[in-house]
Design a protein around this motif. Structure first.
Motif, PDB file in Angstrom:
ATOM      1  N   PRO A   7       0.808  -1.219   0.000  1.00 19.60           N
ATOM      2  CA  PRO A   7       0.000   0.000   0.000  1.00 19.60           C
ATOM      3  C   PRO A   7       0.843   1.271   0.000  1.00 19.60           C
ATOM      4  N   GLN A   8       1.997   1.239   0.703  1.00 22.45           N
ATOM      5  CA  GLN A   8       2.857   2.409   0.736  1.00 22.45           C
ATOM      6  C   GLN A   8       3.452   2.681  -0.649  1.00 22.45           C
ATOM      7  N   ALA A 122      -3.337   5.511 -18.442  1.00 17.39           N
ATOM      8  CA  ALA A 122      -3.006   4.089 -18.561  1.00 17.39           C
ATOM      9  C   ALA A 122      -2.095   3.638 -17.429  1.00 17.39           C
ATOM     10  N   LEU A 123      -1.156   4.485 -17.035  1.00 18.24           N
ATOM     11  CA  LEU A 123      -0.248   4.133 -15.944  1.00 18.24           C
ATOM     12  C   LEU A 123      -0.987   3.961 -14.628  1.00 18.24           C
ATOM     13  N   ILE A 124      -1.883   4.912 -14.329  1.00 18.67           N
ATOM     14  CA  ILE A 124      -2.518   4.870 -13.018  1.00 18.67           C
ATOM     15  C   ILE A 124      -3.508   3.716 -12.904  1.00 18.67           C
ATOM     16  N   THR A 125      -4.095   3.288 -14.027  1.00 16.72           N
ATOM     17  CA  THR A 125      -5.030   2.164 -13.964  1.00 16.72           C
ATOM     18  C   THR A 125      -4.328   0.813 -14.038  1.00 16.72           C
ATOM     19  N   SER A 126      -3.017   0.812 -14.301  1.00 20.26           N
ATOM     20  CA  SER A 126      -2.287  -0.455 -14.381  1.00 20.26           C
ATOM     21  C   SER A 126      -1.812  -0.949 -13.019  1.00 20.26           C
ATOM     22  N   MET A 127      -2.083  -0.187 -11.960  1.00 16.53           N
ATOM     23  CA  MET A 127      -1.569  -0.557 -10.635  1.00 16.53           C
ATOM     24  C   MET A 127      -2.392  -1.646  -9.951  1.00 16.53           C
ATOM     25  N   HIS A 128      -3.676  -1.736 -10.300  1.00 16.84           N
ATOM     26  CA  HIS A 128      -4.563  -2.708  -9.665  1.00 16.84           C
ATOM     27  C   HIS A 128      -5.436  -3.350 -10.729  1.00 16.84           C
ATOM     28  N   PRO A 134     -12.276   2.689 -11.759  1.00 13.82           N
ATOM     29  CA  PRO A 134     -13.026   3.939 -11.610  1.00 13.82           C
ATOM     30  C   PRO A 134     -12.471   4.848 -10.511  1.00 13.82           C
ATOM     31  N   ARG A 135     -12.114   4.242  -9.375  1.00 16.62           N
ATOM     32  CA  ARG A 135     -11.595   5.050  -8.265  1.00 16.62           C
ATOM     33  C   ARG A 135     -10.265   5.703  -8.638  1.00 16.62           C
ATOM     34  N   LEU A 136      -9.412   4.967  -9.339  1.00 15.67           N
ATOM     35  CA  LEU A 136      -8.116   5.510  -9.729  1.00 15.67           C
ATOM     36  C   LEU A 136      -8.260   6.613 -10.779  1.00 15.67           C
ATOM     37  N   LEU A 137      -9.193   6.446 -11.711  1.00 14.61           N
ATOM     38  CA  LEU A 137      -9.415   7.492 -12.713  1.00 14.61           C
ATOM     39  C   LEU A 137      -9.986   8.751 -12.076  1.00 14.61           C
ATOM     40  N   GLY A 138     -10.864   8.565 -11.081  1.00 16.51           N
ATOM     41  CA  GLY A 138     -11.367   9.717 -10.344  1.00 16.51           C
ATOM     42  C   GLY A 138     -10.246  10.442  -9.617  1.00 16.51           C
ATOM     43  N   LEU A 139      -9.330   9.678  -9.035  1.00 19.25           N
ATOM     44  CA  LEU A 139      -8.186  10.266  -8.336  1.00 19.25           C
ATOM     45  C   LEU A 139      -7.280  11.004  -9.317  1.00 19.25           C
ATOM     46  N   TYR A 140      -7.067  10.419 -10.494  1.00 23.52           N
ATOM     47  CA  TYR A 140      -6.231  11.044 -11.517  1.00 23.52           C
ATOM     48  C   TYR A 140      -6.816  12.390 -11.944  1.00 23.52           C
ATOM     49  N   THR A 141      -8.110  12.418 -12.222  1.00 21.20           N
ATOM     50  CA  THR A 141      -8.759  13.661 -12.630  1.00 21.20           C
ATOM     51  C   THR A 141      -8.728  14.688 -11.506  1.00 21.20           C
ATOM     52  N   MET A 142      -8.871  14.241 -10.279  1.00 22.93           N
ATOM     53  CA  MET A 142      -8.829  15.149  -9.136  1.00 22.93           C
ATOM     54  C   MET A 142      -7.452  15.799  -9.004  1.00 22.93           C
ATOM     55  N   MET A 143      -6.377  15.018  -9.191  1.00 27.33           N
ATOM     56  CA  MET A 143      -5.026  15.578  -9.110  1.00 27.33           C
ATOM     57  C   MET A 143      -4.783  16.580 -10.230  1.00 27.33           C
ATOM     58  N   PHE A 144      -5.296  16.279 -11.418  1.00 31.52           N
ATOM     59  CA  PHE A 144      -5.145  17.192 -12.549  1.00 31.52           C
ATOM     60  C   PHE A 144      -5.851  18.510 -12.263  1.00 31.52           C
ATOM     61  N   ALA A 145      -7.082  18.425 -11.723  1.00 29.20           N
ATOM     62  CA  ALA A 145      -7.849  19.637 -11.404  1.00 29.20           C
ATOM     63  C   ALA A 145      -7.185  20.441 -10.294  1.00 29.20           C
ATOM     64  N   ALA A 146      -6.582  19.747  -9.319  1.00 27.55           N
ATOM     65  CA  ALA A 146      -5.913  20.453  -8.219  1.00 27.55           C
ATOM     66  C   ALA A 146      -4.749  21.289  -8.732  1.00 27.55           C
ATOM     67  N   ALA A 147      -3.958  20.721  -9.634  1.00 25.71           N
ATOM     68  CA  ALA A 147      -2.828  21.475 -10.197  1.00 25.71           C
ATOM     69  C   ALA A 147      -3.320  22.656 -11.031  1.00 25.71           C
ATOM     70  N   ALA A 148      -4.401  22.436 -11.803  1.00 24.78           N
ATOM     71  CA  ALA A 148      -4.952  23.521 -12.604  1.00 24.78           C
ATOM     72  C   ALA A 148      -5.481  24.649 -11.727  1.00 24.78           C
ATOM     73  N   ALA A 149      -6.083  24.290 -10.584  1.00 23.86           N
ATOM     74  CA  ALA A 149      -6.611  25.302  -9.657  1.00 23.86           C
ATOM     75  C   ALA A 149      -5.488  26.117  -9.025  1.00 23.86           C
TER      76      ALA A 149
END
Length: 475
Positions: A7-8, A122-128, A134-149
């Motif tokens: 997990p770490q 593709a990288l982020i969804t290849s981990m599990h 779906p959860r990983l794609l949501g996390l990816y989009t959230m990180m992208f939006a955070a940087a844009a903000a």
């Protein structure tokens, strides 16, 4: 045998991908530097648009083809190459001695961004396994939006410290740092058979996208008799026709066209452009309202506008959690409806609208757009085979980019048309501005509801087909 990541290690990989992707999202820092760049190179205001055009045209035209490259050679390799390339591109732009060198640096940045964005989902969804997608794609989009903000406020601070060159230079160490540690990311899956890359298809697609996007940018020149937009549009159509013919006969095409025979997937792919076009209205016209009508200081206006990507962050996380229980198509249409409602509410803003109302509306708009983006990204990933995950992610990012570029032209055309008509009718400058603002937002609000209406008609037709009585069998 390789043991599964702890997990770490998983959290460390997510942070690495988020940081690497942030170099693309943090391009929102550049716009705040436009006045300083114009002054440094003694540019007319209109020429500053090429800082955006050269960058967007480059990564938009290359992204889908590079997604296919990542599927063949491995997304980690593509991601790492993009980061290393971007490091040099940011240094080139930051050290540019002339405007031409700066534009060359922006083209180089567009190439690096295409590599990174083609590999990121593709990288982020290849981990599990697929249950976590779906959860990983949501996390990816959230990180992208955070940087844009974060971009506009960070850009203002950087320019105060190091001038306009800082908005490019500060991303070089981020890209280099992630590249150095990217060996920790998931390794590419071994392919039993080597695959050939469809170079002809990639070149035709890149030419079609580049000429089509440039045609959109040149569209306003038709009013003064300049036919460049029509010539570019014709080139785009011819190149796209050539791309379709090439894909049908290629042994390993860039994009398998049979997936677009599914009306649901094809419809939502087209809807992605329309929804992202509508969703660009707050970022394009919102600053003018906040500065001219709400009369907010520029620092406060930037903070208020940041509520839009904050809404996207919140909905990205929530949508990633809901995708296991509700279909991606339903969530995408729900997001379109929320966005449309928020845009319609913004069309009621006036000179005395409370800032709290503006904040709530911007959050609602960002929330709806984030819902749609995550749901469509998941739908693309679920529809295309797992071995084409790079193409799926690039397709979703391409729809977002096409929508933004189209929005920058069409929304501004709508605004100017209504504003000019109001001035000719004798209205004051302030009233004419609000009329144009309201007209553009109402037009933008119609697009998400049009998407929902078309989807509803298709669903009703499908239900009627299922309920249609069957002819009796012959005994």
């Amino acid at each position: 045998m390789t043991s599964p990541p702890t997990p770490q290690a998983h959290r460390w990989n997510v942070i690495l991908i988020g940081l690497g992707t942030s170099i693309a999202a943090l391009d929102t820092t550049v716009s705040i530097g436009f006045p300083a760049i114009s002054h440094a190179f003694a540019l007319p205001v209109a020429d500053i648009q090429w800082v955006v055009i050269t960058y967007v045209l480059t990564y938009a035209s290359l992204m889908l083809g590079l997604g296919r490259v990542g599927d063949i050679v491995g997304h980690r390799r593509l991601f790492r190459a993009g980061l290393v390339w971007s490091t040099g591109a940011y240094v080139l732009a930051a050290a540019a001695p002339s405007y031409g060198w700066l534009l060359a640096g922006r083209v180089a940045q567009g190439i690096g961004t295409a590599f990174v964005l083609a590999a990121g989902p593709a990288l982020i969804t290849s981990m599990h396994d697929e249950t976590a997608r779906p959860r990983l794609l949501g996390l990816y989009t959230m990180m992208f939006a955070a940087a844009a903000a974060l971009g506009p406020a960070l850009g203002g601070a950087l320019i105060g410290i190091g001038g306009w060159r800082a908005v490019f230079g500060f991303r070089a160490p981020i890209a280099l740092l992630v590249a150095l540690f990217s060996h920790r990311l998931p390794a590419p899956t071994a392919r039993p058979v080597s695959e050939r890359f469809d170079l002809a298809g990639a070149l035709l697609l890149a030419a079609s996208l580049a000429s089509g996007l440039l045609a959109l940018n040149r569209l306003p020149l038709l009013a003064v008799g300049n036919l460049t937009a029509l010539a570019l549009a014709a080139i785009a159509v011819l190149c796209f026709a050539g791309f379709l013919l090439q894909e049908r006969r290629a042994a390993a095409p860039i994009l398998h066209l049979e997936f677009f025979r599914d009306p649901g997937f094809a419809g939502l792919s087209a809807a992605s452009v329309m929804v992202n076009l509508a969703g660009f209205a707050p970022l394009l016209l919102g600053p003018y309202y906040l500065l001219r009508e709400a009369r907010l200081p520029i620092a406060v206006a930037g903070t208020v506008l940041a509520v839009f990507p904050i809404g996207t962050m919140a909905s990205s996380w929530l949508c990633g959690r809901l995708l296991g229980r509700i279909s991606a198509a339903r969530l995408a249409l729900s997001g379109a409806g929320i966005l449309g409602l928020g845009l319609a509410l913004a069309a009621r803003w006036g000179g005395h609208t409370a800032v709290t109302t503006v904040l709530a509306t911007l959050f609602l708009q960002g929330f709806g757009l984030g819902f749609f983006q995550v749901a469509y990204l998941d739908l693309a990933a679920a529809t295309l085979p797992r071995e084409q995950r790079g193409v799926a992610g690039s397709l979703a990012m391409l729809g977002r980019t096409l929508g933004i570029v189209a929005g920058a032209t069409l929304l501004m055309l709508a605004f100017h048309a209504v504003d000019t008509a109001a001035r000719h009718a004798g209205r004051t400058t302030a009233d004419a501005f609000l009329a144009g603002f309201h007209g553009a937002f109402l037009g933008a609000a119609l697009l998400p509801f049009l998407v929902i209406s078309i989807a509803g008609v298709r669903t009703l037709a499908a239900c009627r087909q299922r309920l249609k009585p069957r002819p009796p069998r012959d005994r």
